[in-house]
Scaffold this motif. Structure first.
Motif, PDB file in Angstrom:
ATOM      1  N   UNK A   1       0.559  -1.545   0.206  1.00  0.00           N
ATOM      2  CA  UNK A   1      -0.234   0.319   0.223  1.00  0.00           C
ATOM      3  C   UNK A   1       0.372   1.043   0.001  1.00  0.00           C
ATOM      4  N   UNK A   2       1.915   0.962  -0.731  1.00  0.00           N
ATOM      5  CA  UNK A   2       2.493   2.489  -0.742  1.00  0.00           C
ATOM      6  C   UNK A   2       2.344   3.135  -2.556  1.00  0.00           C
ATOM      7  N   UNK A   3       1.381   3.555  -2.780  1.00  0.00           N
ATOM      8  CA  UNK A   3       1.172   3.939  -3.988  1.00  0.00           C
ATOM      9  C   UNK A   3       1.765   5.158  -4.741  1.00  0.00           C
TER      10      UNK A   3
ATOM     11  N   UNK B   1      -8.258  -1.009  -8.336  1.00  0.00           N
ATOM     12  CA  UNK B   1      -9.003  -0.147  -7.927  1.00  0.00           C
ATOM     13  C   UNK B   1      -8.325   1.643  -7.051  1.00  0.00           C
ATOM     14  N   UNK B   2      -8.331   0.664  -5.948  1.00  0.00           N
ATOM     15  CA  UNK B   2      -7.692   1.753  -5.048  1.00  0.00           C
ATOM     16  C   UNK B   2      -6.272   1.660  -5.239  1.00  0.00           C
ATOM     17  N   UNK B   3      -5.271   1.656  -6.119  1.00  0.00           N
ATOM     18  CA  UNK B   3      -4.129   1.611  -6.295  1.00  0.00           C
ATOM     19  C   UNK B   3      -3.992   3.460  -7.807  1.00  0.00           C
ATOM     20  N   UNK B   4      -5.338   2.740  -9.019  1.00  0.00           N
ATOM     21  CA  UNK B   4      -5.886   3.430  -9.789  1.00  0.00           C
ATOM     22  C   UNK B   4      -6.402   5.188  -9.027  1.00  0.00           C
ATOM     23  N   UNK B   5      -6.607   5.016  -8.430  1.00  0.00           N
ATOM     24  CA  UNK B   5      -7.345   6.514  -7.521  1.00  0.00           C
ATOM     25  C   UNK B   5      -6.143   6.835  -7.447  1.00  0.00           C
ATOM     26  N   UNK B   6      -5.359   6.608  -5.737  1.00  0.00           N
ATOM     27  CA  UNK B   6      -4.352   6.416  -5.576  1.00  0.00           C
ATOM     28  C   UNK B   6      -3.605   7.873  -5.961  1.00  0.00           C
ATOM     29  N   UNK B   7      -3.012   6.804  -7.438  1.00  0.00           N
ATOM     30  CA  UNK B   7      -1.988   7.156  -7.886  1.00  0.00           C
ATOM     31  C   UNK B   7      -2.532   8.938  -8.676  1.00  0.00           C
ATOM     32  N   UNK B   8      -4.134   8.850  -9.410  1.00  0.00           N
ATOM     33  CA  UNK B   8      -4.371   9.979  -9.733  1.00  0.00           C
ATOM     34  C   UNK B   8      -5.392  10.681  -8.792  1.00  0.00           C
ATOM     35  N   UNK B   9      -5.277  10.207  -7.473  1.00  0.00           N
ATOM     36  CA  UNK B   9      -5.855  11.550  -6.364  1.00  0.00           C
ATOM     37  C   UNK B   9      -7.949  11.449  -7.409  1.00  0.00           C
ATOM     38  N   UNK B  10      -7.974  11.016  -7.599  1.00  0.00           N
ATOM     39  CA  UNK B  10      -9.511  10.822  -7.947  1.00  0.00           C
ATOM     40  C   UNK B  10     -10.943  11.309  -6.846  1.00  0.00           C
ATOM     41  N   UNK B  11     -10.331  10.306  -5.962  1.00  0.00           N
ATOM     42  CA  UNK B  11     -11.351  10.459  -4.998  1.00  0.00           C
ATOM     43  C   UNK B  11     -10.449  11.959  -3.833  1.00  0.00           C
ATOM     44  N   UNK B  12      -9.501  12.392  -3.322  1.00  0.00           N
ATOM     45  CA  UNK B  12      -8.899  13.752  -3.492  1.00  0.00           C
ATOM     46  C   UNK B  12      -9.656  14.776  -4.205  1.00  0.00           C
TER      47      UNK B  12
END
Length: 453
Positions: A38-40, A298-309
């Motif tokens: 969990x280091x994205x 899914x989480x990795x994609x979200x973290x890399x692209x900061x979609x949720x943030x």
């Protein structure tokens, strides 16, 4: 049928040639399709080592109860093979795509850990590609014993396990589960301590033991016992969800395979973040995609692209701090840590998993005390940051409390220790000695740089 010993040797020669051909100016990485870290960050670039030829079970020895396995074999594939012989690895980490090499180099834990320790403690020997390009066989009693003992918790910074010999234990077809509810932490941890010490729950043997905390007055210990027969078996790969079952079924039965993977379908409880626990979405979500590696991508994609943030910011929500950790705390300190965590962080549910080392000597890079019983607390979510709080406020708060209570923290997720504190906790002198011997030119990353920077 797995590869022959000769096929494996050929794959080793090819991998060494790959390694030697990599530019010395570029960092070395594994070209893997899955990860449970969990280091994205940004996706790795540059050449990677193709380790796809190291993903199988070579053979299972029923008489000796051992297996020869390649380092990149997933536990899903490994378990499918050993169950054919009525055997299983001594500790099976809870997610299907964890590899045995990853569990040994990065630690793993599960509900048999109170009696079988950690996955690396059932390893008899390892064949390792070291940072200086050698392929060595390391055992606890040969000239590479220091490498053998420093490999756990080294996260690929000393080398990569290509082949391992591991111990196995016999299984029965089913696991009977008893869920015991507690309404206060003191009683819960006292019972957990007694169950681990005696290995008995009344007349029943305790083969597996873990727990779930829903809040300060609702927590369960789940006691698993092997059995040859079952009046029924539950299925938590479809519409039903395993982590909700303790409050609904005081007694339950699963096949041994379904028990080992009971957490994978919903990634413990984290599938709710994707809507996969909503009854309608669950019916539409193909069952083959209800598994931890899909959610991880899914989480990795979200973290890399900061979609949720970005979405939170657009909606005026406070910034979120990801708090995804597993920590080990001595059982006697369990109630204090839980009280702190529920009050200061507030993430629920939490996973509880007791652990006692098998080996009488501490492992250098993760120095738990061999005679102590620890409890792993697993929590995987995010917390809203209040104005003025640092980006790692809650993670540092947790790290400080774990240290104060004599615990340790796994390095698979984000780590926030300053360098000096990190090496004090993870035995910097021992690491430096082995690193200097087996990777003197630093072709593989430094452990602090890999886990923190």
């Amino acid at each position: 049928m797995g590869p022959s010993v000769e096929d494996h040797a050929g794959a080793v020669r090819a991998l060494r040639a790959q390694y030697q051909a990599l530019p010395r100016s570029e960092p070395v990485r594994l070209a893997k399709h899955t990860s449970n870290l969990f280091r994205f960050g940004r996706p790795d670039t540059g050449p990677g080592l193709d380790v796809s030829a190291f993903d199988s079970v070579i053979y299972v020895d029923e008489t000796e109860r051992t297996a020869q396995v390649q380092g990149m074999v997933t536990y899903e594939r490994l378990v499918d093979e050993t169950l054919r012989f009525g055997l299983m690895p001594l500790v099976v980490p809870q997610l299907k795509t964890i590899t045995i090499g990853g569990a040994v180099a990065g630690l793993g834990i599960e509900s048999s850990s109170f009696r079988n320790g950690l996955p690396h403690e059932s390893v008899l020997e390892m064949e390792i590609l070291t940072g200086d390009g050698r392929v060595l066989v390391a055992r606890p009693d040969n000239e590479h014993a220091e490498l053998f003992r420093a490999f756990p918790n080294s996260y690929g910074t000393l080398g990569y396990a290509l082949r391992l010999t591991i111990e196995l234990e016999p299984v029965q077809p089913y696991v009977r589960l008893r869920h015991r509810r507690f309404d206060n932490a003191a009683a819960c941890f006292a019972a957990l301590d007694e169950l681990c010490s005696t290995g008995r729950d009344g007349d029943a043997r305790v083969d597996f033991l873990d727990g779930t905390v829903f809040h300060g007055r609702q927590m369960y210990l789940t006691i698993g016992t092997f059995t040859d027969t079952a009046p029924w078996t539950s299925d938590y790969t479809g519409q039903e969800i395993y982590y909700r079952s303790p409050s609904r079924r005081p007694i339950d039965y699963l096949t041994v395979r379904d028990y080992l993977w009971r957490w994978d379908t919903d990634w413990f409880w984290c599938s709710r973040a994707f809507g996969a626990q909503h009854p309608l979405i669950r019916r539409l979500w193909p069952s083959r995609y209800r598994r931890s590696d899909v959610y991880h991508r899914i989480v990795g994609f979200d973290r890399r692209h900061r979609l949720s943030a970005r979405l939170d910011k657009a909606r005026g929500r406070p910034p979120q701090e990801a708090v995804v950790q597993d920590v080990e705390v001595p059982v006697r300190q369990g109630p204090e840590f839980l009280d702190f965590f529920l009050g200061e962080v507030g993430i629920t549910p939490l996973w509880l998993c007791p652990l006692r080392l098998r080996d009488p000597v501490p492992w250098p890079l993760y120095p738990l005390k061999p005679d102590d019983l620890y409890v792993n607390f697993g929590f995987w979510s995010s917390v809203a940051r209040r104005p003025g709080q640092a980006a790692d406020f809650h993670n540092r708060l947790i790290e400080a409390r774990v240290d104060a209570l004599g615990g340790h923290k796994s390095l698979y997720s984000t780590v926030h220790y300053p360098r000096e504190e990190f090496w004090e906790l993870y035995n910097g002198p021992a690491y430096a000695a082995v690193k200097g011997e087996y990777d003197p030119d630093g072709r593989l990353p430094d452990l602090y740089d890999k886990c923190v920077r």
